[in-house]
Design a protein around this motif. Structure first.
Motif, PDB file in Angstrom:
ATOM      1  N   ILE A 125      56.937 -50.609  45.866  1.00  0.00           N
ATOM      2  CA  ILE A 125      55.673 -50.371  46.561  1.00  0.00           C
ATOM      3  C   ILE A 125      55.327 -51.559  47.455  1.00  0.00           C
ATOM      4  O   ILE A 125      54.875 -51.396  48.598  1.00  0.00           O
ATOM      5  N   GLU A 126      55.564 -52.758  46.954  1.00  0.00           N
ATOM      6  CA  GLU A 126      55.240 -53.961  47.730  1.00  0.00           C
ATOM      7  C   GLU A 126      56.043 -54.009  49.030  1.00  0.00           C
ATOM      8  O   GLU A 126      55.494 -54.327  50.100  1.00  0.00           O
ATOM      9  N   ASN A 127      57.334 -53.707  48.944  1.00  0.00           N
ATOM     10  CA  ASN A 127      58.162 -53.713  50.152  1.00  0.00           C
ATOM     11  C   ASN A 127      57.761 -52.602  51.118  1.00  0.00           C
ATOM     12  O   ASN A 127      57.811 -52.782  52.338  1.00  0.00           O
ATOM     13  N   ALA A 128      57.375 -51.444  50.572  1.00  0.00           N
ATOM     14  CA  ALA A 128      56.952 -50.339  51.435  1.00  0.00           C
ATOM     15  C   ALA A 128      55.691 -50.717  52.212  1.00  0.00           C
ATOM     16  O   ALA A 128      55.585 -50.450  53.415  1.00  0.00           O
ATOM     17  N   ILE A 129      54.752 -51.342  51.540  1.00  0.00           N
ATOM     18  CA  ILE A 129      53.526 -51.789  52.216  1.00  0.00           C
ATOM     19  C   ILE A 129      53.867 -52.817  53.287  1.00  0.00           C
ATOM     20  O   ILE A 129      53.326 -52.773  54.407  1.00  0.00           O
ATOM     21  N   LYS A 130      54.779 -53.716  52.985  1.00  0.00           N
ATOM     22  CA  LYS A 130      55.187 -54.742  53.954  1.00  0.00           C
ATOM     23  C   LYS A 130      55.849 -54.109  55.169  1.00  0.00           C
ATOM     24  O   LYS A 130      55.563 -54.480  56.321  1.00  0.00           O
ATOM     25  N   GLN A 131      56.753 -53.140  54.939  1.00  0.00           N
ATOM     26  CA  GLN A 131      57.436 -52.485  56.055  1.00  0.00           C
ATOM     27  C   GLN A 131      56.441 -51.784  56.971  1.00  0.00           C
ATOM     28  O   GLN A 131      56.517 -51.907  58.199  1.00  0.00           O
ATOM     29  N   LEU A 132      55.512 -51.042  56.395  1.00  0.00           N
ATOM     30  CA  LEU A 132      54.546 -50.308  57.210  1.00  0.00           C
ATOM     31  C   LEU A 132      53.571 -51.246  57.905  1.00  0.00           C
ATOM     32  O   LEU A 132      53.129 -50.966  59.029  1.00  0.00           O
ATOM     33  N   THR A 133      53.248 -52.344  57.272  1.00  0.00           N
ATOM     34  CA  THR A 133      52.395 -53.341  57.921  1.00  0.00           C
ATOM     35  C   THR A 133      53.093 -53.912  59.155  1.00  0.00           C
ATOM     36  O   THR A 133      52.476 -54.091  60.216  1.00  0.00           O
ATOM     37  N   ASN A 134      54.384 -54.177  59.023  1.00  0.00           N
ATOM     38  CA  ASN A 134      55.160 -54.689  60.160  1.00  0.00           C
ATOM     39  C   ASN A 134      55.295 -53.649  61.274  1.00  0.00           C
ATOM     40  O   ASN A 134      55.389 -53.999  62.452  1.00  0.00           O
ATOM     41  N   ALA A 135      55.295 -52.370  60.900  1.00  0.00           N
ATOM     42  CA  ALA A 135      55.476 -51.299  61.893  1.00  0.00           C
ATOM     43  C   ALA A 135      54.172 -50.907  62.576  1.00  0.00           C
ATOM     44  O   ALA A 135      54.199 -50.295  63.659  1.00  0.00           O
ATOM     45  N   SER A 136      53.048 -51.238  61.998  1.00  0.00           N
ATOM     46  CA  SER A 136      51.747 -50.812  62.519  1.00  0.00           C
ATOM     47  C   SER A 136      51.570 -51.198  63.985  1.00  0.00           C
ATOM     48  O   SER A 136      51.778 -52.347  64.379  1.00  0.00           O
ATOM     49  N   VAL A 160      51.155 -45.188  50.832  1.00  0.00           N
ATOM     50  CA  VAL A 160      52.277 -45.544  49.953  1.00  0.00           C
ATOM     51  C   VAL A 160      52.027 -45.060  48.530  1.00  0.00           C
ATOM     52  O   VAL A 160      52.926 -44.505  47.876  1.00  0.00           O
ATOM     53  N   LEU A 161      50.820 -45.227  48.047  1.00  0.00           N
ATOM     54  CA  LEU A 161      50.505 -44.784  46.680  1.00  0.00           C
ATOM     55  C   LEU A 161      50.526 -43.264  46.570  1.00  0.00           C
ATOM     56  O   LEU A 161      50.911 -42.705  45.544  1.00  0.00           O
ATOM     57  N   ALA A 162      50.137 -42.580  47.648  1.00  0.00           N
ATOM     58  CA  ALA A 162      50.084 -41.114  47.613  1.00  0.00           C
ATOM     59  C   ALA A 162      51.472 -40.496  47.647  1.00  0.00           C
ATOM     60  O   ALA A 162      51.755 -39.533  46.921  1.00  0.00           O
ATOM     61  N   GLU A 163      52.364 -41.050  48.474  1.00  0.00           N
ATOM     62  CA  GLU A 163      53.651 -40.374  48.699  1.00  0.00           C
ATOM     63  C   GLU A 163      54.854 -41.114  48.120  1.00  0.00           C
ATOM     64  O   GLU A 163      55.936 -40.532  48.020  1.00  0.00           O
ATOM     65  N   GLN A 164      54.677 -42.377  47.749  1.00  0.00           N
ATOM     66  CA  GLN A 164      55.748 -43.136  47.097  1.00  0.00           C
ATOM     67  C   GLN A 164      57.077 -43.040  47.871  1.00  0.00           C
ATOM     68  O   GLN A 164      58.107 -42.626  47.307  1.00  0.00           O
ATOM     69  N   PRO A 165      57.105 -43.459  49.134  1.00  0.00           N
ATOM     70  CA  PRO A 165      58.326 -43.305  49.942  1.00  0.00           C
ATOM     71  C   PRO A 165      59.320 -44.448  49.711  1.00  0.00           C
ATOM     72  O   PRO A 165      59.772 -45.113  50.654  1.00  0.00           O
ATOM     73  N   LEU A 166      59.675 -44.694  48.467  1.00  0.00           N
ATOM     74  CA  LEU A 166      60.424 -45.896  48.105  1.00  0.00           C
ATOM     75  C   LEU A 166      61.909 -45.804  48.431  1.00  0.00           C
ATOM     76  O   LEU A 166      62.601 -46.826  48.488  1.00  0.00           O
ATOM     77  N   TYR A 167      62.408 -44.598  48.662  1.00  0.00           N
ATOM     78  CA  TYR A 167      63.829 -44.446  48.957  1.00  0.00           C
ATOM     79  C   TYR A 167      64.045 -43.832  50.339  1.00  0.00           C
ATOM     80  O   TYR A 167      65.034 -43.141  50.582  1.00  0.00           O
ATOM     81  N   CYS A 168      63.093 -44.125  51.224  1.00  0.00           N
ATOM     82  CA  CYS A 168      63.152 -43.644  52.607  1.00  0.00           C
ATOM     83  C   CYS A 168      63.176 -44.844  53.547  1.00  0.00           C
ATOM     84  O   CYS A 168      62.301 -45.720  53.450  1.00  0.00           O
TER      85      CYS A 168
END
Length: 214
Positions: free
Chosen positions: A92-103, A146-154
């Motif tokens: 979850i932490e990495n997913a939040i980081k990735q989306l923050t970088n993509a924003s 991220v919490l709603a969809e848990q896209p951890l393997y995408c």
């Protein structure tokens, strides 16, 4: 010789896309190291991994199908943000980081696709790009997604076929299936290079079993 179509992936999203072609197929799960090589760019990485997955899939199933022509499909995907390769977040932490970088940015996804025939040793590989324009997202929006969809393997930390569509301003590419992980237009062309015409096969495809999972 009868043809057997095999998807070298257990991704339910890639399976759902392949089902659109209305052809029976089985699946195998190739276990390969997806670590980029030194100085390997995104295009070379996904092309290499797609081909490796297809060939590994062929090794897993060829002994079980001595009297069938096998066509093994391999695919791999990464995103590139600020010239850095981004893969699956896994946490979850990495997913939040990735989306923050993509924003607020426009990023490119590269999907490698390969079709391999063990009998002929012929392999056909291509790489399909797809551009994603992200909205300016708040930290709260990113965490909620991220919490709603848990896209951890995408790759890129989202599922465009689901709630992830709310993250985008615009999508650009030749085939919307590419973003989900299997560019069907290119796949149809690659299968044709191995003698399988998807439209003709609707009438005379020689495997009549229902789709099975291996």
């Amino acid at each position: 010789m009868p043809v057997k179509l095999v998807l070298a992936s257990t991704s339910v999203y890639r399976q759902a896309l392949l089902q659109k072609l209305n052809l029976p197929f089985s699946t195998v799960s190739p276990d390969i190291d997806e670590t980029p090589l030194a100085n390997e760019d995104a295009v070379d990485l996904v092309a290499r991994l797609a081909e490796q997955k297809a060939k590994t899939g062929g090794q897993l199933i060829s002994a079980d199908s001595p009297d069938e022509k096998l066509l093994i499909i391999g695919s791999d995907q990464v995103a590139v943000i600020d010239e850095q390769i981004v893969g699956k977040p896994h946490t979850i932490e990495n997913a939040i980081k990735q989306l923050t970088n993509a924003s607020g940015k426009s990023i490119t996804f590269y999907t490698g696709l390969s079709v391999y025939c063990p009998q002929t040793q012929k392999v056909s590989t291509c790489v399909e790009p797809f551009n994603v324009h992200f909205k300016n997202l708040t930290t709260e929006q990113i965490k909620a997604y991220v919490l709603a969809e848990q896209p951890l393997y995408c790759a890129g930390s989202f599922k465009s076929e689901g709630l992830g569509i709310a993250l985008f301003e615009k999508l650009e590419g030749d085939d919307p299936n590419t973003l989900i992980g299997l560019p069907l237009i290119k796949l149809i062309n690659l299968l044709g290079q191995h003698g399988l015409c998807v439209l003709s096969a609707q009438n005379d495809f020689l495997i009549k079993d229902e789709t099975v999972t291996r």
